[in-house]
Design an enzyme around this catalytic site. Sequence first.
Site, PDB file in Angstrom:
ATOM      1  N   TYR A 103       0.955  -1.090   0.216  1.00 18.17           N
ATOM      2  CA  TYR A 103      -0.043   0.000   0.158  1.00 18.17           C
ATOM      3  C   TYR A 103       1.000   1.362  -0.004  1.00 18.17           C
ATOM      4  O   TYR A 103       0.480   2.303  -0.737  1.00 18.17           O
ATOM      5  CB  TYR A 103      -1.062  -0.132   1.165  1.00 18.17           C
ATOM      6  CG  TYR A 103      -1.827   1.098   1.552  1.00 18.17           C
ATOM      7  CD1 TYR A 103      -3.234   1.073   0.625  1.00 18.17           C
ATOM      8  CD2 TYR A 103      -1.865   2.214   2.079  1.00 18.17           C
ATOM      9  CE1 TYR A 103      -4.051   1.953   0.829  1.00 18.17           C
ATOM     10  CE2 TYR A 103      -2.749   3.050   2.358  1.00 18.17           C
ATOM     11  CZ  TYR A 103      -4.023   2.885   1.650  1.00 18.17           C
ATOM     12  OH  TYR A 103      -4.941   3.774   1.605  1.00 18.17           O
TER      13      TYR A 103
ATOM     14  N   LYS B 223       0.799   4.064  -2.955  1.00 19.31           N
ATOM     15  CA  LYS B 223       0.143   5.462  -2.500  1.00 19.31           C
ATOM     16  C   LYS B 223       1.587   6.292  -2.872  1.00 19.31           C
ATOM     17  O   LYS B 223       1.200   7.462  -3.056  1.00 19.31           O
ATOM     18  CB  LYS B 223      -0.067   5.422  -1.224  1.00 19.31           C
ATOM     19  CG  LYS B 223      -1.541   4.712  -0.992  1.00 19.31           C
ATOM     20  CD  LYS B 223      -2.656   5.160  -1.762  1.00 19.31           C
ATOM     21  CE  LYS B 223      -3.935   4.840  -1.437  1.00 19.31           C
ATOM     22  NZ  LYS B 223      -5.096   5.353  -2.265  1.00 19.31           N
TER      23      LYS B 223
HETATM   24  P1  NDP Z   1     -13.848   1.790   1.008  1.00 18.41           P
HETATM   25  O1  NDP Z   1     -12.963   0.656   1.363  1.00 18.41           O
HETATM   26  O2  NDP Z   1     -14.861   2.520   1.907  1.00 18.41           O
HETATM   27  O3  NDP Z   1     -14.028   2.201  -0.435  1.00 18.41           O
HETATM   28  C1  NDP Z   1     -13.132   1.679  -1.384  1.00 18.41           C
HETATM   29  C2  NDP Z   1     -13.854   1.732  -2.836  1.00 18.41           C
HETATM   30  O4  NDP Z   1     -12.962   1.458  -3.626  1.00 18.41           O
HETATM   31  C3  NDP Z   1     -15.142   0.786  -2.932  1.00 18.41           C
HETATM   32  O5  NDP Z   1     -16.085   2.004  -3.373  1.00 18.41           O
HETATM   33  C4  NDP Z   1     -14.872  -0.101  -3.706  1.00 18.41           C
HETATM   34  O6  NDP Z   1     -15.855  -0.134  -4.413  1.00 18.41           O
HETATM   35  C5  NDP Z   1     -13.839   0.535  -4.446  1.00 18.41           C
HETATM   36  N1  NDP Z   1     -12.641  -0.455  -5.368  1.00 18.41           N
HETATM   37  C6  NDP Z   1     -11.972  -1.259  -4.707  1.00 18.41           C
HETATM   38  N2  NDP Z   1     -11.355  -1.945  -5.436  1.00 18.41           N
HETATM   39  C7  NDP Z   1     -11.874  -1.795  -6.783  1.00 18.41           C
HETATM   40  C8  NDP Z   1     -11.575  -2.100  -8.017  1.00 18.41           C
HETATM   41  N3  NDP Z   1     -10.944  -3.198  -8.385  1.00 18.41           N
HETATM   42  N4  NDP Z   1     -12.385  -1.532  -9.149  1.00 18.41           N
HETATM   43  C9  NDP Z   1     -13.101  -0.534  -8.898  1.00 18.41           C
HETATM   44  N5  NDP Z   1     -13.718   0.235  -7.505  1.00 18.41           N
HETATM   45  C10 NDP Z   1     -12.872  -0.533  -6.668  1.00 18.41           C
HETATM   46  O7  NDP Z   1     -12.337   2.699   1.367  1.00 18.41           O
HETATM   47  P2  NDP Z   1     -12.435   4.382   1.632  1.00 18.41           P
HETATM   48  O8  NDP Z   1     -13.516   4.996   1.202  1.00 18.41           O
HETATM   49  O9  NDP Z   1     -11.954   4.885   3.055  1.00 18.41           O
HETATM   50  O10 NDP Z   1     -10.960   4.716   0.833  1.00 18.41           O
HETATM   51  C11 NDP Z   1     -11.010   5.453  -0.353  1.00 18.41           C
HETATM   52  C12 NDP Z   1      -9.778   5.910  -0.908  1.00 18.41           C
HETATM   53  O11 NDP Z   1      -9.019   6.772   0.293  1.00 18.41           O
HETATM   54  C13 NDP Z   1      -8.828   4.807  -1.173  1.00 18.41           C
HETATM   55  O12 NDP Z   1      -7.877   4.981  -2.058  1.00 18.41           O
HETATM   56  C14 NDP Z   1      -8.000   4.706   0.260  1.00 18.41           C
HETATM   57  O13 NDP Z   1      -6.717   4.235   0.091  1.00 18.41           O
HETATM   58  C15 NDP Z   1      -7.891   6.409   0.368  1.00 18.41           C
HETATM   59  N6  NDP Z   1      -7.570   6.530   1.730  1.00 18.41           N
HETATM   60  C16 NDP Z   1      -8.448   6.253   2.973  1.00 18.41           C
HETATM   61  C17 NDP Z   1      -8.342   6.529   4.060  1.00 18.41           C
HETATM   62  C18 NDP Z   1      -9.198   6.255   5.447  1.00 18.41           C
HETATM   63  O14 NDP Z   1      -8.696   6.709   6.535  1.00 18.41           O
HETATM   64  N7  NDP Z   1     -10.333   5.812   5.110  1.00 18.41           N
HETATM   65  C19 NDP Z   1      -6.922   7.044   4.528  1.00 18.41           C
HETATM   66  C20 NDP Z   1      -6.008   7.341   3.584  1.00 18.41           C
HETATM   67  C21 NDP Z   1      -6.376   7.122   2.242  1.00 18.41           C
HETATM   68  P3  NDP Z   1     -16.978  -1.481  -4.298  1.00 18.41           P
HETATM   69  O15 NDP Z   1     -17.474  -1.254  -2.890  1.00 18.41           O
HETATM   70  O16 NDP Z   1     -17.808  -1.377  -5.193  1.00 18.41           O
HETATM   71  O17 NDP Z   1     -16.015  -2.632  -4.509  1.00 18.41           O
END
Ligand code: NDP
Length: 248
Positions: free
Chosen positions: A154, A158
């Site tokens: 990760y 990132k």
């Molecule tokens: P979630 O797990 O809630 O959401 C992740 C999303 O990514 C989901 O909607 C999922 O879609 C989608 N996803 C995963 N794999 C795929 C794929 N192969 N193709 C299409 N869509 C995909 O995570 P967050 O909302 O918390 O995170 C969002 C972003 O923010 C990420 O990039 C994460 O790394 C980053 N981030 C989050 C932090 C946090 O504290 N939450 C901190 C730092 C960064 P589906 O549900 O349809 O599978």
Amino acid sequence: MAAQKVVLVTGGMGGLGETISTKMADAGYKVVVTYSPGNTKHAEWVADMKKRGYDIMAVPCDVADYDSCTKAVAEVQAKAGAVDVLVNNAGITRDTTFKKMDKVNWDAVIRTNLDSLFNMTKQVADGMVERGWGRILNISSVNGSKGAFGQTNYSAAKAGVHGFTKALALEVAKKGVTVNTISPGYIGTKMVTAIPKEVLDTKILPQIPVGRLGKPEEVAGLVIYLASEEAAFLTGANIAINGGQHMQ
Ligand code: NDP
């Protein structure tokens, strides 16, 4: 009146993505989200949004797969119009120490969190340049800047996000297109609340000077600013939004 701008949010049904999407809709954008082809709850989500007053289009897309992205963006362009703002938000974690890290978990994270930037941005960047306006926002993480135990995959992906941002920002700067990275710290979405409470209370919260998790609305506010006209001079930046946890 200026035409309504189209924003495409990958992973727009997730914890951060959903708030980014609804706040962008509140700000007047036409919002389209992508969901994983395996997501069985997408129709329910769209219906739920309708009940909340949001008319959000959703398309299936595996961001780790180039052909899937080509198909998804073609559908978006045909049904909603050209994409003005792309938020590369979809991401996953597959945490384990490097000793235990296998190739499957390495590849899954690199493909979903980093290859996805190429796969999605490739579909929209030329159009933005031709039209002389565009915003590309890449969601990275504090752990891409500072590293994190159990996250070689990760953290590598990132960190790579911001390298991509800087290089592309240079290439499109004269064309009205900005490219920026947002690096959230710990935000209270299910990705973070899935961490055991004891670990959150004893290991994570003490690292955050503000003393709490961030709110998705706080990240969405930054997305809205970076997408705005006022942010036209801001490009190639990596904006940390982490409650003071890590200062570069
Ligand atoms: P979630 O797990 O809630 O959401 C992740 C999303 O990514 C989901 O909607 C999922 O879609 C989608 N996803 C995963 N794999 C795929 C794929 N192969 N193709 C299409 N869509 C995909 O995570 P967050 O909302 O918390 O995170 C969002 C972003 O923010 C990420 O990039 C994460 O790394 C980053 N981030 C989050 C932090 C946090 O504290 N939450 C901190 C730092 C960064 P589906 O549900 O349809 O599978």
